[in-house]
Write a protein that holds these residues in place. Structure first.
Motif, PDB file in Angstrom:
ATOM      1  N   GLU A 248     -24.585  69.985  91.490  1.00 30.83           N
ATOM      2  CA  GLU A 248     -23.897  69.320  90.381  1.00 30.83           C
ATOM      3  C   GLU A 248     -22.703  68.502  90.894  1.00 30.83           C
ATOM      4  N   ILE A 249     -21.974  69.076  91.835  1.00 31.69           N
ATOM      5  CA  ILE A 249     -20.794  68.386  92.373  1.00 31.69           C
ATOM      6  C   ILE A 249     -21.215  67.129  93.123  1.00 31.69           C
ATOM      7  N   LEU A 250     -22.335  67.203  93.846  1.00 31.67           N
ATOM      8  CA  LEU A 250     -22.810  66.029  94.578  1.00 31.67           C
ATOM      9  C   LEU A 250     -23.165  64.894  93.627  1.00 31.67           C
ATOM     10  N   LYS A 251     -23.716  65.269  92.475  1.00 34.10           N
ATOM     11  CA  LYS A 251     -24.027  64.239  91.476  1.00 34.10           C
ATOM     12  C   LYS A 251     -22.743  63.585  90.966  1.00 34.10           C
ATOM     13  N   GLN A 252     -21.728  64.410  90.695  1.00 32.62           N
ATOM     14  CA  GLN A 252     -20.450  63.864  90.256  1.00 32.62           C
ATOM     15  C   GLN A 252     -19.830  62.980  91.332  1.00 32.62           C
ATOM     16  N   ARG A 253     -19.943  63.449  92.585  1.00 32.44           N
ATOM     17  CA  ARG A 253     -19.367  62.678  93.683  1.00 32.44           C
ATOM     18  C   ARG A 253     -20.071  61.342  93.842  1.00 32.44           C
ATOM     19  N   LYS A 254     -21.380  61.334  93.599  1.00 35.52           N
ATOM     20  CA  LYS A 254     -22.149  60.087  93.725  1.00 35.52           C
ATOM     21  C   LYS A 254     -21.610  59.022  92.777  1.00 35.52           C
ATOM     22  N   ARG A 255     -21.170  59.420  91.602  1.00 40.41           N
ATOM     23  CA  ARG A 255     -20.620  58.454  90.651  1.00 40.41           C
ATOM     24  C   ARG A 255     -19.337  57.827  91.204  1.00 40.41           C
ATOM     25  N   PHE A 256     -18.507  58.689  91.825  1.00 40.60           N
ATOM     26  CA  PHE A 256     -17.285  58.160  92.435  1.00 40.60           C
ATOM     27  C   PHE A 256     -17.605  57.271  93.640  1.00 40.60           C
ATOM     28  N   GLU A 257     -18.649  57.655  94.402  1.00 45.03           N
ATOM     29  CA  GLU A 257     -19.056  56.829  95.538  1.00 45.03           C
ATOM     30  C   GLU A 257     -19.515  55.445  95.068  1.00 45.03           C
ATOM     31  N   ASP A 258     -20.331  55.442  93.987  1.00 47.38           N
ATOM     32  CA  ASP A 258     -20.815  54.160  93.457  1.00 47.38           C
ATOM     33  C   ASP A 258     -19.659  53.291  92.985  1.00 47.38           C
ATOM     34  N   GLU A 259     -18.675  53.950  92.348  1.00 51.50           N
ATOM     35  CA  GLU A 259     -17.520  53.186  91.867  1.00 51.50           C
ATOM     36  C   GLU A 259     -16.709  52.643  93.036  1.00 51.50           C
ATOM     37  N   ALA A 260     -16.646  53.424  94.097  1.00 51.25           N
ATOM     38  CA  ALA A 260     -15.871  52.989  95.260  1.00 51.25           C
ATOM     39  C   ALA A 260     -16.478  51.760  95.919  1.00 51.25           C
ATOM     40  N   GLU A 261     -17.807  51.533  95.709  1.00 50.37           N
ATOM     41  CA  GLU A 261     -18.469  50.369  96.291  1.00 50.37           C
ATOM     42  C   GLU A 261     -17.871  49.049  95.775  1.00 50.37           C
ATOM     43  N   PHE A 262     -17.346  49.097  94.566  1.00 49.04           N
ATOM     44  CA  PHE A 262     -16.762  47.881  93.983  1.00 49.04           C
ATOM     45  C   PHE A 262     -15.403  47.542  94.594  1.00 49.04           C
ATOM     46  N   TYR A 263     -14.847  48.470  95.397  1.00 46.01           N
ATOM     47  CA  TYR A 263     -13.498  48.264  95.936  1.00 46.01           C
ATOM     48  C   TYR A 263     -13.504  48.168  97.460  1.00 46.01           C
ATOM     49  N   ARG A 264     -14.600  47.608  97.984  1.00 43.30           N
ATOM     50  CA  ARG A 264     -14.661  47.437  99.435  1.00 43.30           C
ATOM     51  C   ARG A 264     -13.518  46.535  99.891  1.00 43.30           C
ATOM     52  N   ASN A 265     -12.892  46.974 100.974  1.00 41.01           N
ATOM     53  CA  ASN A 265     -11.777  46.227 101.559  1.00 41.01           C
ATOM     54  C   ASN A 265     -10.585  46.126 100.622  1.00 41.01           C
TER      55      ASN A 265
ATOM     56  N   GLU B  13      -7.745  57.606  90.602  1.00 40.57           N
ATOM     57  CA  GLU B  13      -8.710  58.558  90.045  1.00 40.57           C
ATOM     58  C   GLU B  13      -9.969  58.670  90.893  1.00 40.57           C
ATOM     59  N   VAL B  14     -10.364  57.559  91.555  1.00 50.78           N
ATOM     60  CA  VAL B  14     -11.540  57.603  92.423  1.00 50.78           C
ATOM     61  C   VAL B  14     -11.244  58.434  93.681  1.00 50.78           C
ATOM     62  N   VAL B  15     -10.071  58.201  94.271  1.00 52.11           N
ATOM     63  CA  VAL B  15      -9.666  58.978  95.451  1.00 52.11           C
ATOM     64  C   VAL B  15      -9.606  60.454  95.111  1.00 52.11           C
ATOM     65  N   LYS B  16      -8.993  60.740  93.959  1.00 50.26           N
ATOM     66  CA  LYS B  16      -8.860  62.154  93.538  1.00 50.26           C
ATOM     67  C   LYS B  16     -10.231  62.766  93.272  1.00 50.26           C
ATOM     68  N   GLY B  17     -11.119  62.005  92.626  1.00 47.77           N
ATOM     69  CA  GLY B  17     -12.450  62.520  92.323  1.00 47.77           C
ATOM     70  C   GLY B  17     -13.225  62.854  93.578  1.00 47.77           C
ATOM     71  N   LEU B  18     -13.160  61.977  94.582  1.00 50.39           N
ATOM     72  CA  LEU B  18     -13.854  62.240  95.849  1.00 50.39           C
ATOM     73  C   LEU B  18     -13.255  63.449  96.572  1.00 50.39           C
ATOM     74  N   ARG B  19     -11.903  63.507  96.586  1.00 54.90           N
ATOM     75  CA  ARG B  19     -11.235  64.611  97.270  1.00 54.90           C
ATOM     76  C   ARG B  19     -11.540  65.941  96.588  1.00 54.90           C
ATOM     77  N   ASP B  20     -11.458  65.966  95.256  1.00 53.83           N
ATOM     78  CA  ASP B  20     -11.729  67.219  94.529  1.00 53.83           C
ATOM     79  C   ASP B  20     -13.171  67.669  94.730  1.00 53.83           C
ATOM     80  N   ALA B  21     -14.086  66.713  94.738  1.00 58.21           N
ATOM     81  CA  ALA B  21     -15.501  67.059  94.939  1.00 58.21           C
ATOM     82  C   ALA B  21     -15.713  67.675  96.316  1.00 58.21           C
ATOM     83  N   ASP B  22     -15.107  67.049  97.334  1.00 56.62           N
ATOM     84  CA  ASP B  22     -15.250  67.577  98.699  1.00 56.62           C
ATOM     85  C   ASP B  22     -14.664  68.982  98.812  1.00 56.62           C
ATOM     86  N   ASN B  23     -13.513  69.179  98.205  1.00 58.78           N
ATOM     87  CA  ASN B  23     -12.882  70.507  98.252  1.00 58.78           C
ATOM     88  C   ASN B  23     -13.736  71.557  97.551  1.00 58.78           C
TER      89      ASN B  23
END
Length: 208
Positions: free
Chosen positions: A134-151, A157-167
């Motif tokens: 379930e957490i991986l699915k949630q993390r995937k949403r944050f990963e997809d959103e992060a694609e829009f912010y390359r460079n 909230e995206v940074v926090k979402g990825l960090r919380d998911a990893d933890n």
């Protein structure tokens, strides 16, 4: 102090009865050179040595051992400590054995409880694995959103979402690792319970 120079004279004096000594006690030991020394009070040569107390008949009424050396006292203390530890271990084993016999009525009972414990642990592991999914699915949403912010800097909230998911994934992986260790401990525990139960059952008469 009167120390007899000749042990034979002392015995004659004791045998002479009340006219010589009244209920006389004679102390005798062997001195450092091995020579027997006696006296109507403990001779200095007998200090810190084994000695005998002779009664009216000239026979040994009491034998007193030599005082222990420091090394002997230490050895005796160590032996006593070892004896106490062995006694405590024996009593603890008896307590465990009785608890084992009170818990199980037959080898089948042990297997039933083993299976129950193994099922509970397996269920806990599956629950954590599902949680990770379930957490991986949630993390995937944050990963997809992060694609829009390359460079570009990621939104907080995206940074926090990825960090919380990893933890949380690490936390669930730790739970799984712990439960797998518990599985091995459970296996060893019930193997030992079964072995000991069979051993005790062979010693004791059959239960009514």
């Amino acid at each position: 102090m009167r120390i007899a120079a000749n042990f034979g004279l002392l015995l004659l004096a004791v045998a002479a009865g009340p006219s010589s000594f009244a209920a006389q006690t004679i102390f005798c030991c062997h001195d450092q050179s091995g020579r027997q020394v006696c006296g109507d009070i403990l001779p200095p040569a007998c200090y810190a040595r084994a000695y005998r107390e002779l009664g009216d008949s000239g026979r040994t009424a009491r034998a007193v051992a030599a005082p222990l050396t420091a090394e002997q006292r230490a050895q005796r203390a160590a032996d006593e400590q070892r004896r106490k530890e062995q006694e405590r271990a024996l009593n603890e084993q008896k307590r465990k054995d009785q608890a084992l016999l009170n818990t199980y009525g037959s080898p089948k009972d042990i297997e039933v409880m083993r299976s129950r414990a193994e099922r509970d642990l397996a269920a806990a592991i599956r629950a954590s694995e599902e949680k990770i999914g379930e957490i991986l699915k949630q993390r995937k949403r944050f990963e997809d959103e992060a694609e829009f912010y390359r460079n570009r800097p990621l939104p907080v909230e995206v940074v926090k979402g990825l960090r919380d998911a990893d933890n949380e994934i690490k936390s669930q992986e730790s739970v799984i690792e712990s439960k797998k260790k518990d599985q091995e401990a459970i296996r060893l525990k019930y193997d030992e319970d079964l072995r000991r139960f069979l051993e005790l059952s062979q010693r004791a008469p059959a239960r009514p």
